[in-house]
Motif scaffolding. Structure first.
Motif, PDB file in Angstrom:
ATOM      1  N   ALA A 161       0.964  -1.141  -0.065  1.00 48.47           N
ATOM      2  CA  ALA A 161      -0.058   0.209  -0.093  1.00 48.47           C
ATOM      3  C   ALA A 161       0.722   1.231  -0.082  1.00 48.47           C
ATOM      4  CB  ALA A 161      -0.866  -0.110   1.327  1.00 48.47           C
ATOM      5  N   TRP A 162       0.173   2.471  -0.425  1.00 45.81           N
ATOM      6  CA  TRP A 162       0.660   3.730  -0.290  1.00 45.81           C
ATOM      7  C   TRP A 162       1.414   4.114   1.018  1.00 45.81           C
ATOM      8  CZ3 TRP A 162       2.293   7.172  -4.141  1.00 45.81           C
ATOM      9  CH2 TRP A 162       2.388   8.411  -3.782  1.00 45.81           C
ATOM     10  N   GLN A 163       0.903   3.713   2.040  1.00 49.31           N
ATOM     11  CA  GLN A 163       1.139   4.229   3.333  1.00 49.31           C
ATOM     12  C   GLN A 163       2.282   3.414   3.686  1.00 49.31           C
ATOM     13  OE1 GLN A 163      -1.890   3.821   6.288  1.00 49.31           O
ATOM     14  NE2 GLN A 163      -1.196   4.818   7.672  1.00 49.31           N
ATOM     15  N   ASP A 164       2.457   2.331   3.110  1.00 51.03           N
ATOM     16  CA  ASP A 164       3.711   1.460   3.510  1.00 51.03           C
ATOM     17  C   ASP A 164       5.283   2.188   3.031  1.00 51.03           C
ATOM     18  OD1 ASP A 164       2.081  -0.427   4.305  1.00 51.03           O
ATOM     19  OD2 ASP A 164       2.237  -1.683   2.381  1.00 51.03           O
ATOM     20  N   LEU A 165       5.021   3.282   2.265  1.00 57.81           N
ATOM     21  CA  LEU A 165       6.063   3.933   1.882  1.00 57.81           C
ATOM     22  C   LEU A 165       6.713   4.852   3.142  1.00 57.81           C
ATOM     23  CD1 LEU A 165       5.370   5.222  -1.638  1.00 57.81           C
ATOM     24  CD2 LEU A 165       7.011   3.382  -0.872  1.00 57.81           C
ATOM     25  N   GLU A 166       5.757   5.135   4.069  1.00 59.06           N
ATOM     26  CA  GLU A 166       6.094   5.917   5.397  1.00 59.06           C
ATOM     27  C   GLU A 166       7.224   5.435   5.681  1.00 59.06           C
ATOM     28  OE1 GLU A 166       2.691   6.733   7.562  1.00 59.06           O
ATOM     29  OE2 GLU A 166       1.596   7.717   6.090  1.00 59.06           O
ATOM     30  N   VAL A 167       7.038   3.928   6.066  1.00 60.82           N
ATOM     31  CA  VAL A 167       8.222   3.236   6.729  1.00 60.82           C
ATOM     32  C   VAL A 167       9.499   3.299   5.884  1.00 60.82           C
ATOM     33  CG1 VAL A 167       8.800   0.791   7.821  1.00 60.82           C
ATOM     34  CG2 VAL A 167       6.670   1.789   7.914  1.00 60.82           C
ATOM     35  N   PHE A 168       9.165   2.775   4.767  1.00 63.12           N
ATOM     36  CA  PHE A 168      10.811   2.795   3.832  1.00 63.12           C
ATOM     37  C   PHE A 168      11.474   3.925   3.570  1.00 63.12           C
ATOM     38  CE2 PHE A 168       8.053  -1.302   2.960  1.00 63.12           C
ATOM     39  CZ  PHE A 168       8.768  -2.127   3.371  1.00 63.12           C
ATOM     40  N   LEU A 169      10.672   5.036   3.543  1.00 60.55           N
ATOM     41  CA  LEU A 169      11.194   6.143   2.930  1.00 60.55           C
ATOM     42  C   LEU A 169      11.842   7.079   4.189  1.00 60.55           C
ATOM     43  CD1 LEU A 169       8.814   7.807   0.063  1.00 60.55           C
ATOM     44  CD2 LEU A 169      10.824   6.492   0.066  1.00 60.55           C
ATOM     45  N   GLN A 170      11.622   6.384   5.640  1.00 65.60           N
ATOM     46  CA  GLN A 170      12.369   6.749   6.522  1.00 65.60           C
ATOM     47  C   GLN A 170      13.627   5.843   6.647  1.00 65.60           C
ATOM     48  OE1 GLN A 170      10.087   8.182  10.327  1.00 65.60           O
ATOM     49  NE2 GLN A 170       8.466   7.002   8.934  1.00 65.60           N
ATOM     50  N   LEU A 171      13.457   4.727   6.659  1.00 68.95           N
ATOM     51  CA  LEU A 171      14.601   3.617   6.873  1.00 68.95           C
ATOM     52  C   LEU A 171      15.694   3.838   5.690  1.00 68.95           C
ATOM     53  CD1 LEU A 171      12.735   0.471   7.613  1.00 68.95           C
ATOM     54  CD2 LEU A 171      14.025   1.646   9.213  1.00 68.95           C
ATOM     55  N   LEU A 172      15.338   3.870   4.447  1.00 71.00           N
ATOM     56  CA  LEU A 172      16.396   3.942   3.336  1.00 71.00           C
ATOM     57  C   LEU A 172      17.390   4.849   3.255  1.00 71.00           C
ATOM     58  CD1 LEU A 172      17.331   2.277   0.883  1.00 71.00           C
ATOM     59  CD2 LEU A 172      15.655   3.561  -0.363  1.00 71.00           C
ATOM     60  N   PRO A 173      17.021   6.284   3.539  1.00 65.48           N
ATOM     61  CA  PRO A 173      18.010   7.200   3.378  1.00 65.48           C
ATOM     62  C   PRO A 173      18.908   7.221   4.786  1.00 65.48           C
ATOM     63  CG  PRO A 173      16.095   8.278   3.840  1.00 65.48           C
ATOM     64  CD  PRO A 173      15.700   6.802   3.410  1.00 65.48           C
ATOM     65  N   ARG A 174      18.220   6.763   5.868  1.00 63.68           N
ATOM     66  CA  ARG A 174      19.362   7.127   7.016  1.00 63.68           C
ATOM     67  C   ARG A 174      20.288   5.885   6.980  1.00 63.68           C
ATOM     68  NH1 ARG A 174      14.719   9.608   8.865  1.00 63.68           N
ATOM     69  NH2 ARG A 174      15.147  11.397  10.134  1.00 63.68           N
ATOM     70  N   ALA A 175      19.823   4.450   6.582  1.00 65.95           N
ATOM     71  CA  ALA A 175      20.775   3.409   6.396  1.00 65.95           C
ATOM     72  C   ALA A 175      21.751   3.512   5.427  1.00 65.95           C
ATOM     73  CB  ALA A 175      20.069   2.250   6.568  1.00 65.95           C
ATOM     74  N   SER A 176      21.270   4.292   4.164  1.00 60.94           N
ATOM     75  CA  SER A 176      22.293   3.946   3.269  1.00 60.94           C
ATOM     76  C   SER A 176      23.172   5.406   3.288  1.00 60.94           C
ATOM     77  CB  SER A 176      21.417   4.297   1.914  1.00 60.94           C
ATOM     78  OG  SER A 176      20.550   5.245   1.819  1.00 60.94           O
ATOM     79  N   THR A 177      22.787   6.618   2.827  1.00 55.90           N
ATOM     80  CA  THR A 177      23.543   7.569   2.659  1.00 55.90           C
ATOM     81  C   THR A 177      23.643   8.493   3.862  1.00 55.90           C
ATOM     82  OG1 THR A 177      21.619   8.935   1.976  1.00 55.90           O
ATOM     83  CG2 THR A 177      23.356   7.799   0.064  1.00 55.90           C
TER      84      THR A 177
END
Length: 476
Positions: free
Chosen positions: A265-281
């Motif tokens: 679902a669209w709302q699931d992006l709330e989780v991943f778009l917080q996790l991804l940038p912090r863990a990656s760059t």
């Protein structure tokens, strides 16, 4: 609608793509360890990224809860993958896009090549995409007379240097700025001969070269970080703006997405778009987050094709332990904390997916026998598990795959003898007493005869105790 074919595991085909190395990891790693410049580049880059990432992660009091949410969402997705993929296909089609299903790398390359040929164009611009590197799309396009141009700065460096990526997030991490200057002077059209190795100057040279390419190329190929089943929306996150240019300027956009990248679902992006940038760059949010849903008349590409790629993923899904590897969001956090990767770099893994995640994903996509050394490319220290934003238990998968890897006959015989001995108490007790003789083999077992000396070459043989537990117990 094209039928969905899942549940029939097949491995990534040999001879196409970049999942198998030319030599085993130990041999390739030995060569990398002999390159001091490489080790300096890696140590500097990974240390910098770790520091930035740790700082922004510490700002979130609910980081562990976010990790748990991401892990749960990925587990739910894998359990419902066929249904979610069909939902994604329906919504992409309803929004004016066309969905293609590719069972493997060969089929995906054929689909993309045919789509580009149908436009009459002979050049495409590309957004950084692990999936297209995995299947060897650039080589397939070039063979068909089509020129692919990488627009991510690091990918462009790799392409112009006739090199291979060595990191998931920073493909040119093994290059320093003076090496990049030499590559630009040698291979970039129209570059100023007085080019210096100052990073802003190098970035400016790449920008001038790419800007003309963006404005004159009518077909783009992208990957996707996420595909939202609920809406048919695709998302790409990046930090340079090249993705935004590729996703908006061309007339035709072709996206190649691994089937595991779908989210419910669209709302699931709330989780991943917080996790991804912090863990990656080590950023609080990605500088550029581009999303699109099908085709919008008069705005952006007017022809959109989505290629859903299997290429061994269904086989991974069939393994109850190994399927965790499909949870990966390609953040590279595990690479940045891995002591093995920091010393050898990505090329030693022989796959487009290096580091700890590559050591568990590549062997499953190809079949363990084709990448039998990769599950051993780890000290099992567990740092990758602690760093993973979606809690992939990489050490457990490594052990699981080691049990599946083919072993030499001598090793199998030795392990069978050890198992038999441990299963018979009296025989085991005699073996314990005989172990005391190992003192004559030299310090740390270096005096073991072949082939046993291979074991002691990378491990210390424990010193046998003066008294075994059994003897101690009898005395009391």
């Amino acid at each position: 609608m094209t039928p969905t074919f899942l549940g029939m595991p097949a491995r990534a085909p040999r001879g196409v793509g970049h999942l198998r190395g030319d030599e085993p990891f130990p041999a390739a790693a030995k060569k990398a360890l002999d390159n001091p410049q490489l080790r300096r580049n890696l140590q500097h880059a990974t240390t910098t990224i770790r520091g930035k990432s740790g700082g922004v992660i510490a700002e979130l009091p609910d980081w562990q809860e976010l990790r748990s949410a991401g892990s749960a969402l990925k587990a739910y997705t894998m359990a419902n993958l066929p249904r979610l993929l069909e939902q994604l296909e329906r919504n992409v089609t309803a929004a004016g896009g066309v969905v293609h299903w590719a069972a493997d790398a060969e089929e995906a390359n054929r689909i993309v090549t045919d789509l580009v040929r149908a436009t009459g164009e002979q050049r495409v611009i590309k957004v950084k995409s692990m999936a297209t590197q995995e299947i060897g799309l650039n080589e397939a396009l070039e063979e068909a007379g089509i020129t692919p141009v990488e627009t991510d700065l690091a990918e462009l460096i790799v392409q112009l240097g006739d090199d291979k990526p060595s990191h998931i997030l920073v493909p040119a991490i093994h290059r320093n700025r003076s090496e990049i200057r030499e590559i630009f002077l040698r291979a970039m059209p129209g570059v100023d001969p007085a080019l210096t190795d100052d990073p802003p100057v190098l970035a400016g040279a790449a920008r001038r070269y790419l800007r003309e390419t963006f404005l004159q190329t009518r077909v783009a190929v992208s990957g996707a970080n996420f595909g939202v089943a609920e809406t048919g929306t695709l998302a790409v996150v990046e930090s340079e703006g090249n993705g935004r240019m590729c996703l908006t300027l061309p007339e035709t956009l072709i996206t190649v997405m691994g089937i595991e990248k779908v989210v419910p679902a669209w709302q699931d992006l709330e989780v991943f778009l917080q996790l991804l940038p912090r863990a990656s760059t080590g950023e609080r949010m990605n500088p550029y987050t581009s999303m699109w849903t099908g085709v919008t008349p008069g705005d952006g590409p007017q022809n959109f094709h989505l290629v859903l790629l299997d290429n061994g993923r269904t086989a991974v899904l069939a393994d109850e332990v190994g399927r965790q590897a499909l949870h990966c969001i390609r953040c590279s956090a595990c690479l940045n904390v891995c002591p093995v990767y920091e010393r050898t770099g990505g090329h030693a893994y022989g796959s487009v997916y290096p580091g700890p995640i590559g050591a568990v994903l590549s062997p499953q996509l190809t079949g363990v026998e084709d990448n039998a050394s990769l599950p051993y490319a780890s000290s099992l220290c567990g740092a990758c598990f602690d760093a993973c934003p979606v809690k992939i238990d990489i050490p457990s998968i490594l052990v699981h795959l080691r049990n599946q890897a083919p072993h030499p006959r001598a090793e199998r015989t030795a392990m069978a003898a050890a198992a038999y001995t441990m299963d018979h108490p009296r025989l085991y007790e005699r073996a314990q007493r005989a172990a005391k003789l190992s003192r004559i083999l030299g310090r740390r077992g270096r005096g073991l005869p072949p082939p046993l000396n291979g074991w002691a070459a990378s491990r210390d043989l424990p010193e046998p105790p003066e008294e075994s537990f059994r003897d101690w117990w009898r005395g009391r």
